[in-house]
Design a protein around this motif. Sequence first.
Motif, PDB file in Angstrom:
ATOM      1  N   GLY A  67     -14.198   4.074  21.879  1.00 38.03           N
ATOM      2  CA  GLY A  67     -12.921   3.984  22.572  1.00 38.03           C
ATOM      3  C   GLY A  67     -11.727   3.856  21.653  1.00 38.03           C
ATOM      4  N   VAL A  68     -11.959   3.950  20.351  1.00 35.16           N
ATOM      5  CA  VAL A  68     -10.886   3.856  19.355  1.00 35.16           C
ATOM      6  C   VAL A  68     -10.698   5.234  18.722  1.00 35.16           C
ATOM      7  CG1 VAL A  68     -10.121   2.806  17.200  1.00 35.16           C
ATOM      8  CG2 VAL A  68     -11.400   1.448  18.869  1.00 35.16           C
ATOM      9  N   PRO A  69      -9.495   5.790  18.748  1.00 35.54           N
ATOM     10  CA  PRO A  69      -9.269   7.089  18.103  1.00 35.54           C
ATOM     11  C   PRO A  69      -9.634   7.034  16.621  1.00 35.54           C
ATOM     12  CG  PRO A  69      -7.394   6.471  19.474  1.00 35.54           C
ATOM     13  CD  PRO A  69      -8.283   5.266  19.399  1.00 35.54           C
ATOM     14  N   LEU A  70     -10.354   8.048  16.155  1.00 37.19           N
ATOM     15  CA  LEU A  70     -10.726   8.077  14.740  1.00 37.19           C
ATOM     16  C   LEU A  70      -9.500   8.169  13.838  1.00 37.19           C
ATOM     17  CD1 LEU A  70     -13.922  10.332  14.770  1.00 37.19           C
ATOM     18  CD2 LEU A  70     -13.760   7.843  14.599  1.00 37.19           C
ATOM     19  N   ALA A  71      -8.410   8.702  14.382  1.00 34.03           N
ATOM     20  CA  ALA A  71      -7.172   8.772  13.601  1.00 34.03           C
ATOM     21  C   ALA A  71      -6.744   7.388  13.135  1.00 34.03           C
ATOM     22  CB  ALA A  71      -6.062   9.403  14.445  1.00 34.03           C
ATOM     23  N   ILE A  72      -6.989   6.377  13.954  1.00 34.82           N
ATOM     24  CA  ILE A  72      -6.588   5.008  13.602  1.00 34.82           C
ATOM     25  C   ILE A  72      -7.416   4.489  12.435  1.00 34.82           C
ATOM     26  CG2 ILE A  72      -6.294   2.672  14.465  1.00 34.82           C
ATOM     27  CD1 ILE A  72      -4.460   4.799  15.755  1.00 34.82           C
ATOM     28  N   ALA A  73      -8.727   4.739  12.470  1.00 35.25           N
ATOM     29  CA  ALA A  73      -9.598   4.301  11.377  1.00 35.25           C
ATOM     30  C   ALA A  73      -9.205   4.989  10.075  1.00 35.25           C
ATOM     31  CB  ALA A  73     -11.052   4.608  11.719  1.00 35.25           C
ATOM     32  N   PHE A  74      -8.903   6.292  10.148  1.00 30.04           N
ATOM     33  CA  PHE A  74      -8.486   7.018   8.946  1.00 30.04           C
ATOM     34  C   PHE A  74      -7.140   6.500   8.438  1.00 30.04           C
ATOM     35  CE2 PHE A  74     -11.396  10.485  10.526  1.00 30.04           C
ATOM     36  CZ  PHE A  74     -12.271  10.413   9.448  1.00 30.04           C
ATOM     37  N   GLY A  75      -6.250   6.151   9.374  1.00 27.50           N
ATOM     38  CA  GLY A  75      -4.970   5.593   8.957  1.00 27.50           C
ATOM     39  C   GLY A  75      -5.129   4.268   8.228  1.00 27.50           C
ATOM     40  N   TRP A  76      -5.993   3.391   8.775  1.00 31.90           N
ATOM     41  CA  TRP A  76      -6.254   2.125   8.098  1.00 31.90           C
ATOM     42  C   TRP A  76      -6.826   2.351   6.700  1.00 31.90           C
ATOM     43  CZ3 TRP A  76      -4.152  -2.224   8.711  1.00 31.90           C
ATOM     44  CH2 TRP A  76      -3.865  -2.771   9.967  1.00 31.90           C
ATOM     45  N   SER A  77      -7.745   3.307   6.582  1.00 34.47           N
ATOM     46  CA  SER A  77      -8.372   3.551   5.278  1.00 34.47           C
ATOM     47  C   SER A  77      -7.326   3.961   4.248  1.00 34.47           C
ATOM     48  CB  SER A  77      -9.453   4.629   5.399  1.00 34.47           C
ATOM     49  OG  SER A  77      -8.894   5.915   5.604  1.00 34.47           O
ATOM     50  N   ALA A  78      -6.355   4.778   4.666  1.00 32.54           N
ATOM     51  CA  ALA A  78      -5.327   5.237   3.736  1.00 32.54           C
ATOM     52  C   ALA A  78      -4.430   4.082   3.299  1.00 32.54           C
ATOM     53  CB  ALA A  78      -4.492   6.343   4.383  1.00 32.54           C
ATOM     54  N   VAL A  79      -4.023   3.246   4.256  1.00 35.52           N
ATOM     55  CA  VAL A  79      -3.144   2.119   3.927  1.00 35.52           C
ATOM     56  C   VAL A  79      -3.843   1.140   2.987  1.00 35.52           C
ATOM     57  CG1 VAL A  79      -1.972   0.090   4.872  1.00 35.52           C
ATOM     58  CG2 VAL A  79      -1.814   2.280   6.067  1.00 35.52           C
ATOM     59  N   ILE A  80      -5.077   0.778   3.311  1.00 24.43           N
ATOM     60  CA  ILE A  80      -5.806  -0.206   2.518  1.00 24.43           C
ATOM     61  C   ILE A  80      -6.154   0.348   1.142  1.00 24.43           C
ATOM     62  CG2 ILE A  80      -7.994  -1.471   2.356  1.00 24.43           C
ATOM     63  CD1 ILE A  80      -7.845  -1.804   5.420  1.00 24.43           C
ATOM     64  N   TYR A  81      -6.637   1.591   1.092  1.00 23.38           N
ATOM     65  CA  TYR A  81      -7.008   2.175  -0.189  1.00 23.38           C
ATOM     66  C   TYR A  81      -5.782   2.340  -1.084  1.00 23.38           C
ATOM     67  CZ  TYR A  81      -9.141   5.285  -3.632  1.00 23.38           C
ATOM     68  OH  TYR A  81      -9.593   5.831  -4.805  1.00 23.38           O
ATOM     69  N   ALA A  82      -4.708   2.872  -0.518  1.00 22.21           N
ATOM     70  CA  ALA A  82      -3.500   3.086  -1.322  1.00 22.21           C
ATOM     71  C   ALA A  82      -2.940   1.761  -1.823  1.00 22.21           C
ATOM     72  CB  ALA A  82      -2.452   3.828  -0.498  1.00 22.21           C
ATOM     73  N   GLY A  83      -2.902   0.748  -0.959  1.00 27.98           N
ATOM     74  CA  GLY A  83      -2.378  -0.544  -1.376  1.00 27.98           C
ATOM     75  C   GLY A  83      -3.222  -1.199  -2.458  1.00 27.98           C
ATOM     76  N   THR A  84      -4.549  -1.117  -2.292  1.00 32.52           N
ATOM     77  CA  THR A  84      -5.451  -1.754  -3.261  1.00 32.52           C
ATOM     78  C   THR A  84      -5.420  -1.046  -4.603  1.00 32.52           C
ATOM     79  OG1 THR A  84      -6.901  -2.455  -1.452  1.00 32.52           O
ATOM     80  CG2 THR A  84      -7.827  -2.486  -3.669  1.00 32.52           C
ATOM     81  N   THR A  85      -5.469   0.270  -4.594  1.00 31.17           N
ATOM     82  CA  THR A  85      -5.476   1.012  -5.864  1.00 31.17           C
ATOM     83  C   THR A  85      -4.119   0.935  -6.566  1.00 31.17           C
ATOM     84  OG1 THR A  85      -5.025   3.077  -4.652  1.00 31.17           O
ATOM     85  CG2 THR A  85      -7.319   2.586  -5.194  1.00 31.17           C
ATOM     86  N   THR A  86      -3.044   0.819  -5.797  1.00 26.74           N
ATOM     87  CA  THR A  86      -1.726   0.627  -6.418  1.00 26.74           C
ATOM     88  C   THR A  86      -1.679  -0.724  -7.113  1.00 26.74           C
ATOM     89  OG1 THR A  86      -0.607   2.034  -4.782  1.00 26.74           O
ATOM     90  CG2 THR A  86       0.751   0.445  -5.974  1.00 26.74           C
ATOM     91  N   ALA A  87      -2.203  -1.755  -6.448  1.00 25.63           N
ATOM     92  CA  ALA A  87      -2.238  -3.090  -7.047  1.00 25.63           C
ATOM     93  C   ALA A  87      -3.069  -3.084  -8.331  1.00 25.63           C
ATOM     94  CB  ALA A  87      -2.809  -4.097  -6.055  1.00 25.63           C
ATOM     95  N   ARG A  88      -4.195  -2.401  -8.295  1.00 21.72           N
ATOM     96  CA  ARG A  88      -5.042  -2.336  -9.491  1.00 21.72           C
ATOM     97  C   ARG A  88      -4.345  -1.604 -10.626  1.00 21.72           C
ATOM     98  NH1 ARG A  88     -10.969  -0.518  -7.218  1.00 21.72           N
ATOM     99  NH2 ARG A  88     -11.455  -2.386  -5.990  1.00 21.72           N
ATOM    100  N   ALA A  89      -3.701  -0.490 -10.298  1.00 25.13           N
ATOM    101  CA  ALA A  89      -3.010   0.279 -11.337  1.00 25.13           C
ATOM    102  C   ALA A  89      -1.913  -0.557 -11.993  1.00 25.13           C
ATOM    103  CB  ALA A  89      -2.419   1.555 -10.733  1.00 25.13           C
ATOM    104  N   TYR A  90      -1.275  -1.399 -11.208  1.00 24.52           N
ATOM    105  CA  TYR A  90      -0.213  -2.247 -11.746  1.00 24.52           C
ATOM    106  C   TYR A  90      -0.755  -3.463 -12.478  1.00 24.52           C
ATOM    107  CZ  TYR A  90       3.274   0.336  -9.029  1.00 24.52           C
ATOM    108  OH  TYR A  90       4.100   1.297  -8.518  1.00 24.52           O
ATOM    109  N   GLY A  91      -2.070  -3.649 -12.444  1.00 30.14           N
ATOM    110  CA  GLY A  91      -2.650  -4.803 -13.107  1.00 30.14           C
ATOM    111  C   GLY A  91      -2.323  -6.104 -12.408  1.00 30.14           C
TER     112      GLY A  91
END
Length: 283
Positions: A67-91
């Motif tokens: 009952g949850v659109p897959l678009a929402i799960a993909f959106g969460w993955s992008a936000v979390i992945y981008a935020g985490t990898t940006t934090a890592r890149a910045y040390g």
Amino acid sequence: MQPIYLVFTGAMVLASLGCLWDAVGDREGLTLYATAVVYGLILEKLVIVAFGAYTYPAEAYLFDALGVPLAIAFGWSAVIYAGTTTARAYGVPLPSLPGFVALYALHIDLSMDAIAIRVPFWTWTPPGPWFGVPLGNFFGWFAVAFLFAGWFELLRRRVSHPLALGGGTLVAALGTLLVALELWTTFVESVALGAGILLGLGLLSALALVRWSPTFADRPARSAVAATLLFHLFFIGIFVVTGTHRTLPVLGVVSVAALGVGVGVHALPGRVENLTRRRRTRP
């Protein structure tokens, strides 16, 4: 199905695939990405069942699960992945990394949610004070990103197997998320208290970043930057297409400001590098 839902799904999938492209070839990166997709899907279902504060018109979307659109799960993955990898890149050190990722997520949602409900991609019941969005939504976004990033970064220092790392993160993050949201719904009744809590969390995260500051040793992946900018540009487009710019022009100011923050955050390494170079060349 209205075309706008198909376009929304395409935008979320594109943002997510950009992050997947960055993760390919890196086992831990793939674990982060895959876990974020599953996390996004499960947390939405759990929160809807447990609290029922919002609903999706699942029949309007092309693909859904539970009952949850897959678009929402993909959106969460992008936000979390981008935020985490940006934090890592910045040390960003571990003590301030979850706060960084949480603030990163919030800067995307501050305008996105208020625009999305006017399509509607989802509906809040009852509406809230932020252009119709409840303050609990922003606490939820903060908690979702903070807890996932915190548990994943903590566990990856102790667990190497992808299934153990991903599974452990899911169990820990989802469990603590439900507790955090239950505390919010039980004890936060007034808008003033909710706003105070959100401002307090933002301030504490900012202070943690000052105390345990990034090194800006590297730049985030271009695909992660593109995923973030895609969110901003897509919803600014929806803001115009739906005519919201005529009825709520101030929301356009918020959207453009959020885009400016996104651009500024990803331009930080270059600015720090230029400032350091200038200091070194001074007589």
